[in-house]
Design an enzyme around this catalytic site. Structure first.
Site, PDB file in Angstrom:
ATOM      1  N   TYR A   1      21.563  45.120  -4.163  1.00 25.77           N
ATOM      2  CA  TYR A   1      21.237  43.793  -4.698  1.00 25.77           C
ATOM      3  C   TYR A   1      22.202  42.719  -4.184  1.00 25.77           C
ATOM      4  O   TYR A   1      22.405  41.697  -4.847  1.00 25.77           O
ATOM      5  CB  TYR A   1      21.229  43.822  -6.224  1.00 25.77           C
ATOM      6  CG  TYR A   1      19.934  44.353  -6.816  1.00 25.77           C
ATOM      7  CD1 TYR A   1      18.737  43.641  -6.678  1.00 25.77           C
ATOM      8  CD2 TYR A   1      19.882  45.546  -7.523  1.00 25.77           C
ATOM      9  CE1 TYR A   1      17.548  44.108  -7.219  1.00 25.77           C
ATOM     10  CE2 TYR A   1      18.692  46.026  -8.075  1.00 25.77           C
ATOM     11  CZ  TYR A   1      17.532  45.290  -7.919  1.00 25.77           C
ATOM     12  OH  TYR A   1      16.350  45.748  -8.461  1.00 25.77           O
TER      13      TYR A   1
ATOM     14  N   HIS B   1      11.184  48.006  -9.601  1.00 26.52           N
ATOM     15  CA  HIS B   1      11.469  47.092  -8.487  1.00 26.52           C
ATOM     16  C   HIS B   1      10.335  47.151  -7.479  1.00 26.52           C
ATOM     17  O   HIS B   1       9.738  48.201  -7.279  1.00 26.52           O
ATOM     18  CB  HIS B   1      12.767  47.514  -7.786  1.00 26.52           C
ATOM     19  CG  HIS B   1      12.930  46.920  -6.424  1.00 26.52           C
ATOM     20  ND1 HIS B   1      13.348  45.623  -6.226  1.00 26.52           N
ATOM     21  CD2 HIS B   1      12.692  47.421  -5.185  1.00 26.52           C
ATOM     22  CE1 HIS B   1      13.375  45.368  -4.918  1.00 26.52           C
ATOM     23  NE2 HIS B   1      12.980  46.450  -4.264  1.00 26.52           N
TER      24      HIS B   1
ATOM     25  N   LYS C   1      13.250  51.928 -12.590  1.00 24.49           N
ATOM     26  CA  LYS C   1      14.624  51.603 -13.000  1.00 24.49           C
ATOM     27  C   LYS C   1      15.079  52.453 -14.199  1.00 24.49           C
ATOM     28  O   LYS C   1      14.260  53.097 -14.860  1.00 24.49           O
ATOM     29  CB  LYS C   1      14.703  50.106 -13.318  1.00 24.49           C
ATOM     30  CG  LYS C   1      14.436  49.219 -12.080  1.00 24.49           C
ATOM     31  CD  LYS C   1      14.631  47.738 -12.412  1.00 24.49           C
ATOM     32  CE  LYS C   1      14.389  46.866 -11.182  1.00 24.49           C
ATOM     33  NZ  LYS C   1      14.622  45.434 -11.472  1.00 24.49           N
TER      34      LYS C   1
ATOM     35  N   ASN D   1      13.770  45.736 -16.505  1.00 20.27           N
ATOM     36  CA  ASN D   1      12.347  45.408 -16.320  1.00 20.27           C
ATOM     37  C   ASN D   1      11.560  46.490 -15.580  1.00 20.27           C
ATOM     38  O   ASN D   1      10.614  46.207 -14.856  1.00 20.27           O
ATOM     39  CB  ASN D   1      12.192  44.020 -15.674  1.00 20.27           C
ATOM     40  CG  ASN D   1      12.824  43.940 -14.297  1.00 20.27           C
ATOM     41  OD1 ASN D   1      13.391  44.902 -13.821  1.00 20.27           O
ATOM     42  ND2 ASN D   1      12.692  42.786 -13.657  1.00 20.27           N
TER      43      ASN D   1
ATOM     44  N   GLU E   1      14.993  48.271   2.657  1.00 18.36           N
ATOM     45  CA  GLU E   1      15.225  48.999   1.401  1.00 18.36           C
ATOM     46  C   GLU E   1      14.815  50.463   1.517  1.00 18.36           C
ATOM     47  O   GLU E   1      15.485  51.352   0.972  1.00 18.36           O
ATOM     48  CB  GLU E   1      14.465  48.303   0.266  1.00 18.36           C
ATOM     49  CG  GLU E   1      15.063  46.934  -0.059  1.00 18.36           C
ATOM     50  CD  GLU E   1      14.215  46.072  -0.984  1.00 18.36           C
ATOM     51  OE1 GLU E   1      14.618  44.933  -1.257  1.00 18.36           O
ATOM     52  OE2 GLU E   1      13.144  46.551  -1.434  1.00 18.36           O
TER      53      GLU E   1
HETATM   54  P1  GTP Z   1      13.262  43.255  -8.185  1.00 21.49           P
HETATM   55  O1  GTP Z   1      11.914  43.804  -7.845  1.00 21.49           O
HETATM   56  O2  GTP Z   1      14.106  44.217  -8.997  1.00 21.49           O
HETATM   57  O3  GTP Z   1      13.987  42.709  -6.964  1.00 21.49           O
HETATM   58  O4  GTP Z   1      12.960  42.034  -9.175  1.00 21.49           O
HETATM   59  P2  GTP Z   1      12.348  40.602  -8.826  1.00 21.49           P
HETATM   60  O5  GTP Z   1      12.156  40.463  -7.349  1.00 21.49           O
HETATM   61  O6  GTP Z   1      11.168  40.405  -9.700  1.00 21.49           O
HETATM   62  O7  GTP Z   1      13.510  39.652  -9.316  1.00 21.49           O
HETATM   63  P3  GTP Z   1      14.845  39.205  -8.554  1.00 21.49           P
HETATM   64  O8  GTP Z   1      14.917  39.836  -7.200  1.00 21.49           O
HETATM   65  O9  GTP Z   1      14.935  37.740  -8.669  1.00 21.49           O
HETATM   66  O10 GTP Z   1      15.987  39.832  -9.477  1.00 21.49           O
HETATM   67  C1  GTP Z   1      16.437  41.175  -9.289  1.00 21.49           C
HETATM   68  C2  GTP Z   1      16.647  41.800 -10.638  1.00 21.49           C
HETATM   69  O11 GTP Z   1      17.723  41.155 -11.291  1.00 21.49           O
HETATM   70  C3  GTP Z   1      15.478  41.656 -11.623  1.00 21.49           C
HETATM   71  O12 GTP Z   1      14.468  42.595 -11.451  1.00 21.49           O
HETATM   72  C4  GTP Z   1      16.175  41.856 -12.931  1.00 21.49           C
HETATM   73  O13 GTP Z   1      16.441  43.242 -13.167  1.00 21.49           O
HETATM   74  C5  GTP Z   1      17.498  41.134 -12.696  1.00 21.49           C
HETATM   75  N1  GTP Z   1      17.432  39.731 -13.132  1.00 21.49           N
HETATM   76  C6  GTP Z   1      16.737  38.715 -12.540  1.00 21.49           C
HETATM   77  N2  GTP Z   1      16.908  37.552 -13.202  1.00 21.49           N
HETATM   78  C7  GTP Z   1      17.753  37.840 -14.224  1.00 21.49           C
HETATM   79  C8  GTP Z   1      18.339  37.065 -15.265  1.00 21.49           C
HETATM   80  O14 GTP Z   1      18.112  35.863 -15.390  1.00 21.49           O
HETATM   81  N3  GTP Z   1      19.152  37.738 -16.142  1.00 21.49           N
HETATM   82  C9  GTP Z   1      19.437  39.069 -16.024  1.00 21.49           C
HETATM   83  N4  GTP Z   1      20.252  39.654 -16.917  1.00 21.49           N
HETATM   84  N5  GTP Z   1      18.909  39.834 -15.062  1.00 21.49           N
HETATM   85  C10 GTP Z   1      18.074  39.239 -14.170  1.00 21.49           C
HETATM   86 MG    MG Z   2      13.653  40.925  -5.924  1.00 21.75          MG
END
Ligand code: GTP
Ligand code: MG
Length: 139
Positions: free
Chosen positions: A51, A117, A11, A114, A128
């Site tokens: 997303y 992905h 990212k 973070n 994807e």
């Molecule tokens: P990905 O591998 O990026 O899909 O992450 P994930 O599967 O661990 O988490 P998820 O799919 O639930 O969320 C997608 C992305 O949204 C996360 O990786 C973060 O970058 C962002 N995100 C998730 N939760 C939060 C939140 O509570 N606040 C904010 N600001 N961003 C969030």
């Molecule tokens: Mg995810």
């Protein structure tokens, strides 16, 4: 893909900080082979499409702005049990909760920025990968 491929993006926070090489080293060290990779910058619109499952979440607009704020590295990875093993390698979404030694523990700045992905299912790994790579059968 039959369970042996996953899709990843390094990212904008990690790419911009110059951590791409260090992260790829960890990924390769864990036994993943890089089947396709490219650096690019997402538009806000394309990030929104990627997303889309999160479009009702309160952080959706911020997430799309962040994901289009700088370059990323998109890649397809191969290993047995790729999706689950890669999720373990990257760690919890929130780096505060990520285990020691995981990529997010080492490189993530926040729950949003973070570092990386990882696909959450074989089906999404395929969708994807095809979002970024149209000629996967050639790699
Ligand atoms: P990905 O591998 O990026 O899909 O992450 P994930 O599967 O661990 O988490 P998820 O799919 O639930 O969320 C997608 C992305 O949204 C996360 O990786 C973060 O970058 C962002 N995100 C998730 N939760 C939060 C939140 O509570 N606040 C904010 N600001 N961003 C969030
Ligand atoms: Mg995810």
């Amino acid at each position: 893909m039959a369970g042996n491929r996953t899709f990843t993006m390094i990212k904008p926070d990690a790419f911009g900080a110059g951590n791409t090489g260090a992260i790829l080293k960890i990924i390769e060290g864990a036994g993943f082979k890089i089947k396709a990779a490219k650096a690019l910058r997402l538009t806000q619109e394309k990030a929104g499409k990627f997303y889309e499952v999160h479009k009702e979440r309160p952080f959706y607009n911020d997430l799309c702005s962040y994901m289009s704020s700088g370059s990323i590295l998109a890649a397809v990875l191969e290993k047995e049990n790729a999706v689950a093993d890669f999720r373990k390698l990257i760690g919890a979404t929130n780096p505060v909760e990520a285990e020691e030694g995981t990529i997010r523990k080492l490189f993530a700045k926040s729950i949003e920025a973070n570092a990386i992905h990882g696909s959450d299912s074989d089906e999404n790994a395929e969708i994807e990968s095809r979002f970024f790579f149209s000629k996967l059968e050639e790699v």
